[in-house]
Scaffold this active site. Structure first.
Site, PDB file in Angstrom:
ATOM      1  N   SER A 237       6.367   5.935  -0.451  1.00 42.04           N
ATOM      2  CA  SER A 237       5.474   5.138  -1.291  1.00 42.04           C
ATOM      3  C   SER A 237       6.261   4.372  -2.332  1.00 42.04           C
ATOM      4  O   SER A 237       7.426   4.676  -2.599  1.00 42.04           O
ATOM      5  CB  SER A 237       4.451   6.036  -2.009  1.00 42.04           C
ATOM      6  OG  SER A 237       3.620   6.702  -1.089  1.00 42.04           O
ATOM      7  N   SER A 275       3.218   4.825   4.199  1.00 37.03           N
ATOM      8  CA  SER A 275       3.664   4.345   2.893  1.00 37.03           C
ATOM      9  C   SER A 275       2.469   3.985   2.027  1.00 37.03           C
ATOM     10  O   SER A 275       1.510   3.376   2.485  1.00 37.03           O
ATOM     11  CB  SER A 275       4.563   3.121   3.068  1.00 37.03           C
ATOM     12  OG  SER A 275       5.135   2.734   1.853  1.00 37.03           O
ATOM     13  N   GLU A 277       1.512   1.748  -1.040  1.00 34.39           N
ATOM     14  CA  GLU A 277       1.886   0.675  -1.969  1.00 34.39           C
ATOM     15  C   GLU A 277       0.730   0.444  -2.929  1.00 34.39           C
ATOM     16  O   GLU A 277      -0.306  -0.136  -2.567  1.00 34.39           O
ATOM     17  CB  GLU A 277       2.201  -0.633  -1.218  1.00 34.39           C
ATOM     18  CG  GLU A 277       3.593  -0.702  -0.648  1.00 34.39           C
ATOM     19  CD  GLU A 277       3.763   0.066   0.651  1.00 34.39           C
ATOM     20  OE1 GLU A 277       4.904   0.214   1.093  1.00 34.39           O
ATOM     21  OE2 GLU A 277       2.757   0.526   1.221  1.00 34.39           O
TER      22      GLU A 277
END
Length: 353
Positions: A237, A275, A277
């Site tokens: 992240s 991930s 974001e």
């Protein structure tokens, strides 16, 4: 000792000038503090971003958030999106300590408002996180309220980058990640403004890493050092915090913080499945008092917003590189080594990056 940042290697990201510190604290009033934990198998901590010196609960900040990919455990984003305001400091930590840091921020606001004679019946703490379990024994949940308090007490305009605070245990592009920051100064309607960005970097695959437009991952892998893990899938992240003194609405601010994704992509990431974001932004202009009547705000013309977009992209890209080059190398829990980008910079200086 002064940390060596990416510009100190002769690498200039983008075209806009930086602020005097080239950090998020170039936005007047903003302060950053860390509490770093290095005990046994715990390598983690807390980083706090204070939007200003006064009471944010009683005089709220115009704010926005944007989730580019939602594999994350952040707190407080729903109310930011609904009301367009920030009323607490922003805290960053590891995934399994999000709730504990949330609780500590609640107490911080209660204590501050009690001292200011401001009643508190509901509060929206904002906490972001990255999963640092490759380096940190995350199940120990080492962060306590005392660490949050320490970070708040140590907050100032000057702060360390790299493997400190919430960046102590993070990994970025298969190298050591951490906390990084950068700023850009630009003009809109004849006035000078600043955008500052701070990141907690914990994402990306080394094979994809790009340094100022040059494919750098393959070159680093070819120069692989002892114990360095091979290419891994893009996961992890990145928390991105943007501050500005630009007079904008919460809607305009959301447009601006979305452009930090451009800066992330410039370092090579394509936003993998695993991930998270998450972007959070606030402006020190257009404050909103509690229990006020009609409010008037000044906002920039929509057609003049491009310099802010450019500033957000450039500052985010450089902040990521600063998070990596300022970090020291660190061992993972399985004995692998996550090296600092600084270890490989001679490869790119010689190549004229």
């Amino acid at each position: 000792m002064k940390q060596k940042r990416i510009q100190d290697y002769g690498i200039k990201i983008g075209r806009l000038p930086s602020g005097p510190r080239n950090k998020i604290t170039d936005v007047a009033g903003v302060q950053v503090g860390h509490s770093t934990i290095r005990e046994g198998k715990n390598r983690t901590g807390v980083t706090v971003i204070l939007p200003g010196p006064d009471n944010a609960f009683s005089l709220k900040y115009t704010a926005a958030s944007y989730v580019h990919n939602g594999f994350g455990k952040s707190c407080g984003l729903v109310q930011i999106d609904e009301l367009g305001t920030l009323e607490t400091p922003i805290a960053l930590t590891n995934t399994l300590n999000t709730g504990l840091v949330w609780d500590a921020l609640v107490q911080y606001v209660i204590d501050r408002c009690t001292a200011d004679h401001v009643p508190v019946y509901s509060v929206n703490p904002v906490v972001g996180e990255c999963n640092d379990s490759q380096i940190n024994d995350i199940q120990k949940r080492a962060v306590t309220a005392a660490h949050v308090q320490e970070a708040l007490m140590q907050a100032g305009e000057e702060f360390a980058e790299g493997d400190v605070g919430a960046g102590t245990g993070t990994v970025c592009y298969g190298l050591k990640g951490g906390i990084g920051s950068a700023s850009r100064v630009f003009e809109i309607c004849g006035q000078s403004y600043t955008i500052g960005v701070l990141v907690q970097s914990n994402f990306g695959s080394l094979i994809d890493f790009s340094l100022n437009g040059m494919p750098a991952g393959e070159k680093i892998l070819a120069a692989s050092k002892e114990g360095m893990p091979g290419p891994a899938p893009d996961k992890g992240s990145i928390m991105t915090i943007l501050a500005t003194d630009l007079p904008v609405s919460c809607r305009q601010l959301k447009r601006i913080i979305r452009r930090t994704a451009v800066g992330i992509a410039r370092t090579g990431a394509y936003t993998g499945h695993g991930s998270g974001e998450v972007m959070i932004g606030f402006t020190t202009q257009n404050r909103i008092p509690m229990n006020s009547g009609l409010i008037s705000q000044t906002i920039i013309p929509e057609g003049e917003i491009n310099p802010a977009f450019q500033a957000a992209a450039e500052a985010a890209s450089e902040a990521i590189l600063n998070s990596m080059v300022c970090a020291d190398s660190a061992a993972g829990l399985k004995g692998e080594m996550y090296y600092s980008l600084a270890e490989f910079m001679p490869l790119f200086i010689a190549g004229g990056v």
